[in-house]
Write an enzyme that holds these catalytic residues in place. Structure first.
Site, mmCIF file in Angstrom:
data_model
loop_
_atom_site.group_PDB
_atom_site.id
_atom_site.type_symbol
_atom_site.label_atom_id
_atom_site.label_comp_id
_atom_site.label_asym_id
_atom_site.label_seq_id
_atom_site.Cartn_x
_atom_site.Cartn_y
_atom_site.Cartn_z
ATOM 1 C CE LYS A 1 2.993 3.380 -15.633
ATOM 2 N NZ LYS A 1 2.204 3.973 -14.530
ATOM 3 C CB SER B 1 -0.732 -7.351 -10.894
ATOM 4 O OG SER B 1 -0.855 -7.171 -12.284
ATOM 5 C CB THR B 2 0.786 -12.539 -11.198
ATOM 6 O OG1 THR B 2 1.684 -12.648 -10.077
ATOM 7 C CG2 THR B 2 0.964 -13.770 -12.067
ATOM 8 N N GLY C 1 2.371 -8.881 -15.403
ATOM 9 C CA GLY C 1 3.657 -9.531 -15.671
ATOM 10 C C GLY C 1 3.554 -10.543 -16.802
ATOM 11 C CD GLU D 1 11.675 -9.283 -8.299
ATOM 12 O OE1 GLU D 1 10.969 -10.080 -7.634
ATOM 13 O OE2 GLU D 1 12.891 -9.458 -8.513
ATOM 14 C CB CYS E 1 4.979 -8.348 -3.834
ATOM 15 S SG CYS E 1 6.676 -7.808 -3.662
ATOM 16 C CD GLU F 1 -0.047 -10.163 -4.303
ATOM 17 O OE1 GLU F 1 -0.262 -9.988 -5.510
ATOM 18 O OE2 GLU F 1 1.044 -9.925 -3.768
#
Lengths: 305, 479
Positions: free
Chosen positions: B184, B237-238, B241, B258, B292, B389
């Site tokens: 996706k 994004s964290t 994740g 990642e 990133c 970030e």
């Protein structure tokens, strides 16, 4: 363990945290019995606070241990095997009592465990060679990948294999430079607590391995949620607990080593610890760092060779 | 700048790319509408022009694509590695042949300069397929035991900052190792993945081996939580994740993540200043800072701070912001209105917290999403702009006195993806690189990538590595 008329001296089992042997700060103990229900000892029942203290000790020890040379770590691990060999009979007795094994089966388990320390001792200065590498990038760069320890690893030791299983999960974690907070088998914690005494006399710096006894779920929960724990080995957790802990571990993206298949009775880890290990327990707690640097263009005019 | 230095426009032609008015989902080798008929539009971020309308996948489409991938897995994984290799080599070659078309397409859909898609993205995309093609018949020699097995169906979710490159990072190793994929792409950059579907067709790839589902986060969630997906690969994004890490708890799914970063770029007093300044610019302004592993925290040794900052500001004043299709453009558009709003809000927070803002003097186009290269001085480690970030062209500058202080500050982050070191002293490079808790360390260079080189983070930057021999592990059953 006592001869005819002599009253035996019982041992007070204590935790091993930060190179010291504290009782649980909670003051709690719980009864540990052999496979036939006979009382063996009172083991400390560690609290969440003990778990947090152990993390602090493990973090403090991480810099020195991860920064030691691989050669040095290998010798320290080998020293553990030397010390274990000297205490072999004690561990055979403890394992036989804890797991309900015959003397010969317990002896076989202890011998395998000692040999396993030796095996992992030899890995400290080789894992970097087999899991790192020089990468041939398309450009004038020096490019090197090397494995590094993940950090503080919480280890839920196998529930049934109180010593061989225990050794099989601790040695790979520290061989690569991590430090460990170990939750011993809940029902059979005595060999683990005695291992602490061996580690303390084996040149292993205080805090590199910290051993807690108690209720696995009670200790595992704060470790899985702890923001300063980098990885967790769920071997000693049953499926339901392992799932809960993996969810908690996601909060700071801990590296998670999931438990193997359960026993038929649903208990954690049906692994055959006597089988020869591979490297997955070493690599599970490693990070790969890749360093780039320009190499310049000496000989670019065609004169290099 | 004086008018004597003005450049004439040098636009790359749009004629090389033919974008259809609408696209379907690519499932089992066919383009099809979403089951519920939903669609969404994709814009060019530099002009807000609608480029195309694409199908919006829902849970039913995810299920259909996973089924197609499962069916294809049996034959694809049984194929000799040498045959899979040839398919991947074909794909690599077709990407090279069509790279100009794909570069223009990517620039239109993403907003990044043609200079970057042409010279960085596309060559790397082809290189990844070439590299992993060569692994397909050599897996026994990869160090993961004899006869390592694929996992099955890989569910892959990729971000909008490098749409085609992230696709290559995900699909090339997955196919080389014998897995089939459902991918996706991000909702703001769906087009290059759909063009890739056409490349799969040209290469004669068996149906169902690669499936592309365009859609939003709900489709991504349905994909990673689908019970018949064996492997989850996510870049983004964290926060997402972590949600994925929770969702796979208690399953057998293998996961690689990642995630975000807040890379420290450390400049020592003996660094070659001009090269360091170029490296700082590359580190944070490449792809408008939407990277990133961007070097978004600049740590300068106190004794050279003024000199470096003066040179940096002078250099930033020469960057050319504007039409991404212009070959002289350095800074393109921000990918979306949403991302622009996020950058703007974080920069406002930085100002409100007392950091000092400086933005390069450049004229922003009247339509599209733009943000001038910006840096913050007077930043402390507690400031939001030093911790969060930003994912935009915003640099936070901090200082240090000793190497130990530099290392401590660099490591003072939840993230651990990248870091940079600038110094002429070799022993210092090695000592500092050794102590940095980051997956990629660039010394006297920055933002270099190569398919042979593993990439991935420590700490909350995620787990697993992509690229290189290490990248194979994520797609093999090695436990």
């Amino acid at each position: 363990m006592s001869d005819n008329n002599r009253l035996g001296v019982f041992k007070t089992y204590k935790l091993y945290v930060g190179g010291k042997f504290p009782r649980s700060e909670s003051g709690r103990v719980y009864e540990v019995s052999d496979s036939k229900g006979q009382w063996l000892a009172n083991a400390p029942q560690s609290s969440r606070k003990d778990a947090r203290d152990a993390v602090v000790a493990a973090r403090k020890a991480f810099g020195g241990w991860s920064g030691a040379t691989a050669y040095n770590r290998g010798q320290v691990l080998y020293r553990v095997a030397e010390m274990l060999e000297g205490r072999r009979d004690q561990f055979v007795r403890e394992v036989a009592a804890s797991e309900g094994l015959s003397k010969s089966k317990a002896a076989a388990a202890v011998d395998t465990a000692i040999d396993r320390w030796v095996w992992y001792a030899g890995w400290t200065d080789k894992i970097g060679q087999i899991s790192g590498g020089a990468n041939p990038v398309a450009g004038p760069f020096f490019n090197l990948s090397t494995p590094e320890p993940t950090g503080v690893v919480a280890v839920l030791a196998p529930q049934k294999s109180s010593f061989l299983g225990l050794v099989s999960v601790i040695a790979p974690v520290i061989a690569t430079g991590n430090t460990a907070v170990v939750v011993a088998s809940a029902d059979a914690p005595l060999p683990a607590l005695s291992l602490g005494e061996v580690l303390a006399t084996s040149d292993v710096p205080g805090g590199v391995v910290n051993i807690l006894s108690g209720v696995t779920a009670e200790l595992a929960a704060p470790l899985a949620a702890h923001q300063d724990v980098n990885a967790i080995d769920l071997t000693g957790a049953d499926a339901a607990l392992a799932k809960e802990l993996e969810i908690a571990a996601a909060d700071n993206l801990k590296r998670v080593l999931r438990p193997g298949p359960a026993h038929a009775d649903g208990a954690a880890d049906s692994a055959d610890w006597s089988a020869s290990p591979d490297t997955h327990r070493l690599t599970a707690f490693l990070e790969t760092k890749t360093v780039w640097h320009p190499t310049g263009a000496l000989g670019a005019a065609g004169s290099s060779y | 700048m004086a008018s004597a230095f003005e450049y004439a426009p040098a636009p790359e032609s749009r004629a090389v790319v033919d974008i259809a008015p609408s696209y379907g989902l690519f499932i089992d080798g066919e383009f099809a509408e979403a089951a519920d008929g939903k669609v969404f539009k994709t814009l060019s971020p530099s002009s807000e022009e609608v480029l195309s309308e694409v199908a919006r996948a829902g849970a039913a489409d995810v299920d259909r694509a996973v089924k197609a991938a499962r069916k294809a897995f049996e034959k694809w994984s049984a194929l000799p590695g040498s045959e899979r290799a040839k398919y991947l080599f074909r794909i690599a070659r077709i990407i090279q042949e069509r790279s100009r078309e794909l570069a223009v397409l990517e620039t239109l859909d993403n907003g990044k300069p043609i200079k970057e898609t042409r010279d960085a993205d596309l060559p790397l995309v082809a290189a990844h397929f070439f590299y992993y093609a060569g692994w397909a018949d050599k897996l026994d020699h990869a160090g993961y035991g004899a006869n390592p097995r694929p996992l099955g169906v890989a569910g892959q979710v990729i971000p909008w900052n490098f749409p085609l490159l992230m696709l290559a990072w995900k699909i090339a190793p997955a196919l080389a190792t014998g897995n089939t994929v459902v991918l996706k792409p991000a909702e703001t950059t769906p087009l290059s993945a759909l063009f890739f579907a056409d490349i799969c067709r040209q290469a004669g790839l068996p149906k169902g081996v690669v499936n592309i589902l365009t859609g939003y986060g709900d489709a991504g969630e349905a994909l990673v939580t689908h019970p018949d997906v064996n492997k989850v690969a996510f870049t983004g994004s964290t926060a997402v994740g972590k949600a994925i890490a929770r969702s796979v708890a208690g399953t057998d799914k293998k996961v690689t993540l990642e995630l975000g970063g807040k890379g420290a770029n450390i400049v020592f007093d003996d660094a070659p200043i001009d090269q360091a300044v170029e490296g700082i610019v590359t580190g944070i302004f490449f792809n408008q800072g939407q990277v990133c592993c961007a070097g978004s925290r600049l740590l300068i040794q106190e004794s050279v701070q003024d000199e470096v900052l003066d040179a940096l500001k002078r250099r930033l004043s020469t960057l050319r912001l504007g039409d991404p299709l212009d070959k002289n453009t350095d800074i393109g558009a921000i990918n979306s209105a949403e991302q622009l709003a996020r950058i703007t809000s974080l920069v406002e927070t930085g100002e409100a917290e007392g950091a000092e803002r400086w933005s390069a003097p450049c004229e922003l186009p009247s339509s599209g999403y733009w943000f001038a290269p910006t840096l913050f001085t007077n930043v402390t480690q507690a400031h939001t702009v030093a911790r969060d970030e930003i994912f935009g062209p915003v640099l936070s500058v901090l200082s240090f006195r000793t190497p130990d202080e530099a290392v401590a500050k660099a490591n003072n982050s939840q993230y651990g993806l990248s870091a940079g070191i600038w110094t002429e002293k070799g022993s210092r490079i090695l000592a500092v690189a050794n102590k940095l808790r980051a997956g990629v360390v660039w010394a006297n260079t920055f933002n270099k990538f190569d398919p042979t080189s593993p990439f991935g983070g420590y700490k909350e930057s995620g787990y697993g590595r992509e690229g290189g021999r290490h990248g194979l592990e994520a797609y093999l059953d090695v436990r």
